[in-house]
Enzyme design. Structure first.
Site, PDB file in Angstrom:
ATOM      1  N   GLY A  63      38.333 136.205  77.705  1.00 22.58           N
ATOM      2  CA  GLY A  63      37.894 137.471  77.129  1.00 22.58           C
ATOM      3  C   GLY A  63      38.949 138.265  76.383  1.00 22.58           C
TER       4      GLY A  63
ATOM      5  N   ASN B   4      39.349 138.289  73.187  1.00 24.67           N
ATOM      6  CA  ASN B   4      38.665 138.898  72.031  1.00 24.67           C
ATOM      7  C   ASN B   4      37.843 140.103  72.461  1.00 24.67           C
ATOM      8  OD1 ASN B   4      38.988 137.476  69.288  1.00 24.67           O
ATOM      9  ND2 ASN B   4      38.839 135.768  70.725  1.00 24.67           N
TER      10      ASN B   4
ATOM     11  N   LEU C 291      30.049 130.168  75.452  1.00 24.59           N
ATOM     12  CA  LEU C 291      29.911 128.718  75.323  1.00 24.59           C
ATOM     13  C   LEU C 291      28.489 128.173  75.465  1.00 24.59           C
ATOM     14  CD1 LEU C 291      33.177 127.579  77.129  1.00 24.59           C
ATOM     15  CD2 LEU C 291      32.776 128.055  74.713  1.00 24.59           C
TER      16      LEU C 291
ATOM     17  N   ASN D 197      29.211 135.377  65.881  1.00 22.06           N
ATOM     18  CA  ASN D 197      30.047 134.539  66.747  1.00 22.06           C
ATOM     19  C   ASN D 197      31.415 134.363  66.099  1.00 22.06           C
ATOM     20  OD1 ASN D 197      30.684 132.535  68.806  1.00 22.06           O
ATOM     21  ND2 ASN D 197      30.384 130.974  67.230  1.00 22.06           N
TER      22      ASN D 197
ATOM     23  N   HIS E 140      34.546 131.630  65.832  1.00 19.49           N
ATOM     24  CA  HIS E 140      34.775 130.196  66.042  1.00 19.49           C
ATOM     25  C   HIS E 140      36.203 129.852  65.616  1.00 19.49           C
ATOM     26  CE1 HIS E 140      33.485 126.042  66.624  1.00 19.49           C
ATOM     27  NE2 HIS E 140      34.275 125.774  65.591  1.00 19.49           N
TER      28      HIS E 140
ATOM     29  N   ASP F  86      26.738 126.816  64.879  1.00 20.91           N
ATOM     30  CA  ASP F  86      27.861 127.129  63.967  1.00 20.91           C
ATOM     31  C   ASP F  86      27.479 127.010  62.494  1.00 20.91           C
ATOM     32  OD1 ASP F  86      29.559 127.568  66.173  1.00 20.91           O
ATOM     33  OD2 ASP F  86      30.163 125.466  66.240  1.00 20.91           O
TER      34      ASP F  86
ATOM     35  N   GLU G  63      42.056 135.725  64.975  1.00 17.42           N
ATOM     36  CA  GLU G  63      40.782 136.235  65.501  1.00 17.42           C
ATOM     37  C   GLU G  63      40.862 137.740  65.765  1.00 17.42           C
ATOM     38  OE1 GLU G  63      38.883 132.233  67.511  1.00 17.42           O
ATOM     39  OE2 GLU G  63      39.899 133.625  68.851  1.00 17.42           O
TER      40      GLU G  63
HETATM   41  C1  GAR Z   1      38.281 131.906  70.959  1.00 14.56           C
HETATM   42  O1  GAR Z   1      39.320 131.188  70.348  1.00 14.56           O
HETATM   43  C2  GAR Z   1      36.961 131.624  70.254  1.00 14.56           C
HETATM   44  O2  GAR Z   1      37.107 131.369  68.892  1.00 14.56           O
HETATM   45  C3  GAR Z   1      36.495 130.390  70.970  1.00 14.56           C
HETATM   46  O3  GAR Z   1      36.817 130.609  72.319  1.00 14.56           O
HETATM   47  C4  GAR Z   1      38.016 131.385  72.381  1.00 14.56           C
HETATM   48  C5  GAR Z   1      37.790 132.499  73.375  1.00 14.56           C
HETATM   49  O4  GAR Z   1      38.978 133.172  73.652  1.00 14.56           O
HETATM   50  N1  GAR Z   1      35.080 130.208  70.779  1.00 14.56           N
HETATM   51  C6  GAR Z   1      34.508 129.022  70.640  1.00 14.56           C
HETATM   52  O5  GAR Z   1      35.132 127.977  70.713  1.00 14.56           O
HETATM   53  C7  GAR Z   1      33.002 129.046  70.399  1.00 14.56           C
HETATM   54  N2  GAR Z   1      32.556 127.824  69.869  1.00 14.56           N
HETATM   55  P1  GAR Z   1      38.954 134.522  74.499  1.00 14.56           P
HETATM   56  O6  GAR Z   1      38.070 134.280  75.726  1.00 14.56           O
HETATM   57  O7  GAR Z   1      40.371 134.755  74.869  1.00 14.56           O
HETATM   58  O8  GAR Z   1      38.390 135.599  73.611  1.00 14.56           O
END
Ligand code: GAR
Length: 188
Positions: free
Chosen positions: A12, A14, A84, A101, A103, A144, A173
């Site tokens: 989490g 992001n 996910l 989303n 990615h 996606d 991100e």
């Molecule tokens: C992020 O890098 C995001 O882009 C990826 O999971 C990570 C979550 O990081 N998402 C995917 O792969 C979706 N297909 P976080 O939990 O530290 O925010």
């Protein structure tokens, strides 16, 4: 005031960035009304630490319909921040232009089923790609495949590894996600 629901499955960071941007005004006039996880994860703790209501809906076939039932009626935007599970067609079609989303690749490259987190980084490293990056896109029923809102790239260095790649992508991100949220909210 725009109401955002954030979906998480992992650490989490992001989500943390979005919370901070709302607090410091980088994302103005917005509020996270609910954080939903599909498994027990640290993202839920981050929400609780900020007094944001949380809900855990275990991943599985009925996730989308259960989410629909508990979604606050005043929800303006649903943000997938390291989420996910795959939202079903019916759910995606119920909220056109209202689900986004993030990615960890330059979509349409390295997207689709099974492409998440470290799987994406491994595939990028195993390829001969010269650059990678992150993408914020609208969520549609094709995994996606929704329209790209923002994307930013960087050059892959000699000796790049899983850790350095993941760190560089997260940094991107944290930059593009708040900007994309503002762009989308300005149209809602
Ligand atoms: C992020 O890098 C995001 O882009 C990826 O999971 C990570 C979550 O990081 N998402 C995917 O792969 C979706 N297909 P976080 O939990 O530290 O925010």
């Amino acid at each position: 005031m725009k109401n955002i629901v954030v979906l998480v499955s992992g650490g989490g960071t992001n989500l943390q960035r979005i919370i901070e941007c709302i607090d410091n005004g980088e994302i103005p006039n917005a509020n996270i009304s609910l954080v939903v996880a599909d498994r027990d994860c640290f993202g839920l703790e981050r929400a609780k630490n900020h007094g944001i209501p949380t809900q855990l809906i275990p991943r599985g076939k009925s996730f989308s319909s259960e989410l629909k039932q508990i979604l606050p009626a005043n929800t303006d935007l649903i943000v997938l921040a390291g989420f996910l599970s795959i939202l079903n067609k019916e759910f995606c079609e119920s909220f056109p232009g209202k689900i986004i989303n993030i990615h960890p690749s330059l979509l349409p490259k390295f997207g689709g089923k099974g492409m998440w987190g470290h799987h994406v980084h491994e595939a990028v490293l195993a390829s001969n790609e010269k650059e990678s990056g992150a993408t914020v896109h609208y969520v549609t029923s094709g995994i996606d495949e929704g329209e790209i809102i923002l994307q930013k790239s960087f050059k892959i260095s000699d000796g790049e590894n899983l850790e350095t790649l993941s760190e560089k992508i997260h940094t991107i991100e944290y930059e593009i996600f708040p900007k994309a949220i503002n762009l989308v909210l300005s149209k809602i």
